[in-house]
Design a protein around this motif. Structure first.
Motif, PDB file in Angstrom:
ATOM      1  N   SER A 361       0.796  -0.948  -0.225  1.00  0.00           N
ATOM      2  CA  SER A 361      -0.137   0.088  -0.084  1.00  0.00           C
ATOM      3  C   SER A 361       1.025   1.417   0.336  1.00  0.00           C
ATOM      4  O   SER A 361       0.131   2.474  -0.295  1.00  0.00           O
ATOM      5  N   GLN A 362       1.735   1.086   0.721  1.00  0.00           N
ATOM      6  CA  GLN A 362       2.532   2.499   0.220  1.00  0.00           C
ATOM      7  C   GLN A 362       3.744   2.607  -0.849  1.00  0.00           C
ATOM      8  O   GLN A 362       3.591   3.866  -1.372  1.00  0.00           O
ATOM      9  N   PRO A 365      -0.503   2.126  -3.790  1.00  0.00           N
ATOM     10  CA  PRO A 365      -2.336   2.755  -2.853  1.00  0.00           C
ATOM     11  C   PRO A 365      -3.457   2.041  -3.723  1.00  0.00           C
ATOM     12  O   PRO A 365      -4.261   1.349  -3.032  1.00  0.00           O
ATOM     13  N   ALA A 372      -7.021  -4.916  -1.826  1.00  0.00           N
ATOM     14  CA  ALA A 372      -8.827  -5.345   0.150  1.00  0.00           C
ATOM     15  C   ALA A 372      -9.918  -5.449  -0.264  1.00  0.00           C
ATOM     16  O   ALA A 372     -10.698  -6.091   0.346  1.00  0.00           O
ATOM     17  N   ILE A 424      -4.318  -7.948   3.991  1.00  0.00           N
ATOM     18  CA  ILE A 424      -4.491  -6.592   4.296  1.00  0.00           C
ATOM     19  C   ILE A 424      -3.415  -5.753   4.996  1.00  0.00           C
ATOM     20  O   ILE A 424      -2.932  -5.625   4.983  1.00  0.00           O
ATOM     21  N   VAL A 425      -3.193  -6.807   6.813  1.00  0.00           N
ATOM     22  CA  VAL A 425      -2.147  -6.516   6.922  1.00  0.00           C
ATOM     23  C   VAL A 425      -1.360  -6.736   6.630  1.00  0.00           C
ATOM     24  O   VAL A 425      -0.226  -5.036   6.850  1.00  0.00           O
ATOM     25  N   TYR A 428      -0.682  -3.860   4.427  1.00  0.00           N
ATOM     26  CA  TYR A 428      -1.033  -2.534   4.825  1.00  0.00           C
ATOM     27  C   TYR A 428      -0.404  -2.178   6.038  1.00  0.00           C
ATOM     28  O   TYR A 428       0.283  -0.647   6.218  1.00  0.00           O
ATOM     29  N   PHE A 429      -0.422  -3.252   7.028  1.00  0.00           N
ATOM     30  CA  PHE A 429       0.235  -3.192   8.115  1.00  0.00           C
ATOM     31  C   PHE A 429       1.680  -3.389   8.824  1.00  0.00           C
ATOM     32  O   PHE A 429       2.305  -3.217   9.753  1.00  0.00           O
ATOM     33  N   ARG A 430       2.319  -3.318   7.399  1.00  0.00           N
ATOM     34  CA  ARG A 430       4.007  -3.710   7.663  1.00  0.00           C
ATOM     35  C   ARG A 430       5.000  -2.751   6.276  1.00  0.00           C
ATOM     36  O   ARG A 430       3.768  -3.083   5.752  1.00  0.00           O
ATOM     37  N   GLU A 431       5.781  -2.754   6.657  1.00  0.00           N
ATOM     38  CA  GLU A 431       6.845  -1.657   6.135  1.00  0.00           C
ATOM     39  C   GLU A 431       7.470  -2.232   5.162  1.00  0.00           C
ATOM     40  O   GLU A 431       8.146  -3.470   5.233  1.00  0.00           O
TER      41      GLU A 431
ATOM     42  N   ARG B 109      -0.508  10.167   6.249  1.00  0.00           N
ATOM     43  CA  ARG B 109      -1.572   9.143   5.599  1.00  0.00           C
ATOM     44  C   ARG B 109      -2.956   9.982   5.871  1.00  0.00           C
ATOM     45  O   ARG B 109      -3.445   9.100   6.432  1.00  0.00           O
ATOM     46  N   GLY B 152      -5.037  -1.073  13.000  1.00  0.00           N
ATOM     47  CA  GLY B 152      -3.418  -1.507  12.622  1.00  0.00           C
ATOM     48  C   GLY B 152      -2.978  -0.147  11.182  1.00  0.00           C
ATOM     49  O   GLY B 152      -1.812  -0.968  11.524  1.00  0.00           O
TER      50      GLY B 152
END
Lengths: 473, 524
Positions: A361-362, A365, A372, A424-425, A428-431, B109, B152
């Motif tokens: 997502s970074q 997006p 997602a 999704i995790v 979105y939630f990881r770099e 964001r 999250g």
């Protein structure tokens, strides 16, 4: 006697056939112009869906009772054409990237769709079998389309061997049913059904039919081939067979089981309900353990076969409608998901593992957002398409007194949320520290746009879709 | 559809989302302003609902009904009674407050964040307005999506764990509710002349006529989903994780509104749809509520993290609300409704206050503080005020709710024992203990490290922060001094449910055994 109406009702089939012949001719004449074949294929599919759209309000039997056209079959033709269009759109960038873009792909694709349309409009077990075989042979070849790759060869061979096995069951089942009814015509079988539905011969035939079609839809316990074949095949092909292939097989199953056999409440329905429950549980539970996205979606497709079977097991008109709505939701969502996977996949087959999606997502997006969306839809979160599909089949199940099946369904949905959410995790939630992947090419973007829009439209305005294949509503 | 005020309240934030789609994540100011303006506009529209609401009329108002999915007999059916109105206004009020209160805490964001908060608002208002179980479920579930992203993406250390846990926990509960919704529609179709429906106004006549056994399992399926959301002990384990890990605005809305959806669900669906089952389940629910009150308070007492302390205090406060509801008295029900609002205001404010100091020092540990009152005097006053509100000081909002609930539980014929009240009342004392003790450790005593906390110099609240607190303070005092303004509005709704339950309890309503639907066909 062939009449004008016969041809009118079979118009979509003709347009598909003409398109294929055109592509073959141009391919033969001018070698190496795969792009033109793609253009022809997409145009042909658009024309086909248009013709099918004109047939939505027609219904009738054609070619001496071999083919029946009605709203449901016309609708499914549109859905299959859509799947074909999306597949053709993403195929070119995918195969060009791998130096494997050849015109045969579109020929095989269209032949497969002809088979599928034939299955959806079959009014005779023989037509049904012809359709299944036509579809299957094309899919066997497509699964190994990049013939130099071992993995694809393995996939194709496995698919072929197990598929041939399933076809034998199917044919044997047809023979037994013919033995007890004296006809392979679905109308004749429907008329005779009440009298013979408890005959051992007929039940054995039905069982064989379920085994054969169970293979095609990848329902437990006939799902063994699916993970390997789905993982090994080129991603665009996987997306196509997971959606269009399943849709056609389920349409055939629904037509035979609900319209012809009227299985509601019978032992056959109970057996299907058990298969449904087993598929939901096994598909969803095993999917959790997968680290490869293609394989995960393969098991998830087994689970979705379970949800669809719940609609068939209900055996009512609602179940029938539920199956078609679910197929719509599942097809648009899964096609989109595989389009994303195909874009993300590297030429050396890497990039399909879950870890490769870390931090997507970074960098992209928009793509992450549509992915997602597909994942939420597959989980069955409103207001997206997947939810309304599940709602409909569960409603059919509850009203057919299969509440336990609906409960299994929702509990396994909660299980499925775990692995869909993991995508999704990851996104979105990881770099992310990996490489940057450029935006997909225009055709892929169009495909993603179409499917994502449909995921939302079907979810928010399901009645527009329902009206297409249920004119009465 | 948008000709109506209620739909406008629900969907106005969507307009903001569409606007935000065209902005970039680094246009901080534009995104913030859009979020603020849209949420303020939504608040203004909801105030128009408030002024247009006829208090004397116990029926649903601002009703809109549009056929949505004819083949499923589903319609877009919304409408509000007093209880829903109060909660909708609470939602539209807290959203802009939360956005102002966390104006600068989020930079990463920001556009996506504002979109998610607005999407959450759509879901929350929709849940309170829906009069169709299908529509209700759509809003109820759709809200998981923005919430899981808020936790999250913008949460603390363990945000991924908290987000996944929140998502799975709540999803599991609500999926069973989906089956119950389907089954209820199915039973409606079994009625003479009935058809499959999800329309609440129709179902309200169907549910109470079902046999006790059927009512019970439907009740349990609904109640599980609501109890997880409340959360009722022992289903509360997702809450501390989600609250602590969520960013401040997420915590404010989670505590302020999302938890209320559970208690709202009990009043709107469980009680009136399944009165017999509710009465049967009452002692068990009441016991769990009382356990929650005491347990939440005790666990809050030993927390070392201020935010976690506030989170556990929610478990305790929501226990009060549940006790009020299941006292099945008008006082208790009224107290529960007003306490939902109170908790939204006080706990929302507390989370915001914790967020203020966290923005400065990046620590929420009680042990890192001490003597803060001398360094941040205004902050200390604000915290004291909200602490007192939370522990129920007479004259402030918390007192009204707790008093009514305890009174209701005490006088409840249905509960039949004062033991519930006695034990629950200890929760009031315990709440004073944990809140004031926390206050003492954080604000009193000697100043740390020459005014540095967690290695940072801290400054008192700025104008924006004070500004975001003022509306909360106003309402805290208002409810404390003139609770009638709000009680008057929710009274008909509370009365309707209580009267109905009372009739069932005394046997005035046809009990199921005698009603025609008891023989629900099994098998075909």
């Amino acid at each position: 006697m062939l009449t004008y109406t016969d041809f009118l009702l079979a118009m979509p089939l003709f347009s598909l056939t003409v398109t294929v012949l055109l592509i073959i001719a141009t391919e033969a004449a001018r070698v190496g112009r795969a792009r033109f074949s793609q253009f022809l294929a997409i145009t042909g599919l658009l024309v086909t869906s248009l013709l099918a759209g004109l047939n939505l309000r027609e219904s009738g039997v054609a070619f001496q009772g071999m083919i029946a056209t009605d709203a449901a079959s016309s609708y499914l033709t549109i859905l299959l054409s859509l799947a074909g269009i999306v597949t053709a759109l993403v195929a070119r960038p995918y195969f060009e990237h791998r130096d494997a873009h050849r015109g045969e792909f579109y020929i095989l694709l269209l032949f497969a769709i002809i088979g599928m349309v034939l299955m959806a409009s079959a009014n005779d077990l023989i037509t049904l079998f012809l359709g299944i075989e036509l579809m299957s042979f094309c899919l066997y070849v497509l699964a190994g389309f990049e013939r130099t790759k071992d993995k694809q060869n393995e996939s194709a061979l496995k698919y072929f061997l197990l598929g041939a096995f399933a076809s034998a069951f199917l044919l044997y089942g047809i023979a037994l049913i013919y033995g007890s009814v004296g006809s392979t015509n679905l109308d004749a079988i429907a008329r005779a059904y009440a009298g013979i539905s408890n005959q051992p011969l007929f039940l054995l035939g039905t069982a064989m039919l379920i085994v054969g079609l169970g293979f095609k839809v990848a329902a437990v316990p006939f799902h063994m081939w699916a993970p390997d074949v789905y993982e090994g095949a080129p991603t665009v092909v996987t997306g196509f067979m997971a959606t269009a292939g399943k849709s056609a097989a389920f349409a055939a199953l629904a037509i035979v089981m609900i319209r012809t056999f009227d299985i509601g409440g019978s032992t056959t329905a109970d057996v299907l309900a058990l298969l449904a429950a087993a598929s939901m549980v096994l598909g969803n539970v095993v999917a959790i353990a997968q680290t490869n996205l293609k394989r995960m979606l393969a098991y998830s497709s087994v689970a979705h076969a379970g949800y669809l079977l719940a609609g068939v097991a209900a055996g009512t008109a609602e179940g029938f409608a539920g199956v078609f709505l679910y197929l719509t939701a599942y097809t648009v969502t899964t096609l989109g998901a595989f389009a994303v996977i195909g874009w993300h996949e590297r030429t050396n087959d890497e990039g399909t593992s879950l870890d490769d999606y870390v931090g997507l997502s970074q960098h992209q997006p928009v793509i992450a957002a549509v992915m997602a969306l597909y994942m939420f839809s597959l989980t069955g979160i409103p207001p997206f398409a997947g939810f309304i599909g599940k709602y409909y089949v569960f409603m059919a199940a509850v009203r057919a007194d299969l509440t336990w099946l609906a409960i299994v369904g929702v509990l396994t949905s909660a299980v499925s949320a775990f692995y869909y959410l993991r995508v999704i995790v990851m996104m979105y939630f990881r770099e992310r520290d990996g490489e940057h992947i450029p935006l997909p090419r225009i055709p892929v973007m169009i495909a993603l746009g179409i499917t994502a829009a449909l995921v939302i439209v079907v979810g928010v305005l399901p009645s527009t879709v329902l009206q297409l294949f249920m004119p009465a509503m | 559809m948008f000709s109506s005020l209620l739909s406008l309240t629900i969907f106005l934030p969507l307009a903001g989302i569409v606007l935000l789609l065209f902005m970039k994540n680094d246009h901080l100011r534009a995104a913030r302003m859009t979020g603020l303006v849209v949420s303020l506009a939504t608040f203004a529209v909801s105030l128009a609902l408030w002024t247009g609401f006829d208090v004397e009329n116990p029926a649903f108002q601002f009703v809109e009904k549009v056929a949505w999915i004819p083949s499923l007999n589903v319609s877009y059916h919304v409408g509000i009674d007093g209880m829903a109105l109060v909660l909708i206004v609470l939602t539209t009020f807290l959203t802009p407050v939360a956005l102002i209160g966390t104006w600068k805490s989020i930079r990463h964001r920001l556009r996506d964040y504002t979109m998610m908060v607005l999407a959450l608002e759509v879901g929350m208002v929709g849940v309170f307005a829906a009069l169709d179980t299908f529509l209700f479920y759509v809003f109820w579930e759709a809200m998981l999506i923005p919430m899981v992203f808020i936790i999250g993406l913008w949460g603390g250390q363990d945000r991924v764990y908290a987000a996944v846990k929140f998502f799975l926990y709540t999803l599991l509960g609500s999926l069973l509710m989906l089956v119950a919704i389907l089954a209820l529609g199915f039973y409606a179709s079994q009625q003479p002349g009935g058809q499959f429906t999800t329309d609440l106004t129709v179902l309200l006549n169907v549910g109470p006529r079902l046999s006790a056994g059927v009512q019970m399992w439907l009740f349990l399926a609904f109640a599980l989903s609501f109890a997880i959301k409340v959360p009722l002990f022992p289903l509360h384990t997702w809450l501390p994780d989600a609250h602590v890990q969520a960013p401040t605005a997420g915590s404010i809305l989670l505590a302020g509104v999302l938890l209320k959806m559970g208690t709202y669900g009990f009043i709107r669906f469980c009680l009136p749809l399944f009165p017999n089952a509710s009465l049967e389940a009452m002692p068990y629910v009441a016991v769990l509520a009382v356990i929650g009150i005491v347990y939440g308070a005790l666990v809050a007492m030993v927390q070392t993290d201020i935010k976690k302390l506030v989170a556990y205090s929610s478990v305790s406060h929501l226990g009060f609300v549940m006790l009020g509801i299941f006292s099945m008295t008008e006082e208790g029900m009224q107290g529960a409704i007003i306490q939902m609002v109170n908790h939204g205001l006080s706990t929302g404010a507390l989370f915001m206050l914790v967020g203020f100091v966290y923005d400065r020092t990046h620590s929420r540990m009680i042990a890192d503080y001490g003597g803060l009152a001398k360094v941040m005097p205004v902050y200390a006053v604000a915290m004291m005020f909200m602490t007192l509100s939370s522990i129920g000081l007479p004259g402030l909002n918390g007192f009204v709710g707790e008093f009514l609930i305890l009174l209701g539980a005490f006088r409840s014929v249905a509960l039949g024992s004062v033991a519930y009240t006695v034990v629950a009342a200890t929760g009031v004392i315990l709440s004073a203990v944990y809140m004031l003790w926390m206050y003492q450790r954080v604000f009193l005593g000697p100043v740390r490290e020459g005014g540095k906390y967690h290695g940072e110099f801290v400054f008192d609240l700025d104008k924006r922060e004070i500004g975001s607190l003022i509306p909360l303070v106003v309402f805290v005092v208002w409810i404390g001094v003139f609770p009638g303004t709000f009680l008057r509005i929710s009274a008909p709704a509370a009365k309707k449910v209580v009267t109905m339950i009372d009739q069932v309890r005394r046997g005035d309503l046809p009990r199921v055994a005698s009603a025609g639907t008891s023989q629900v066909p099994v098998g075909r």
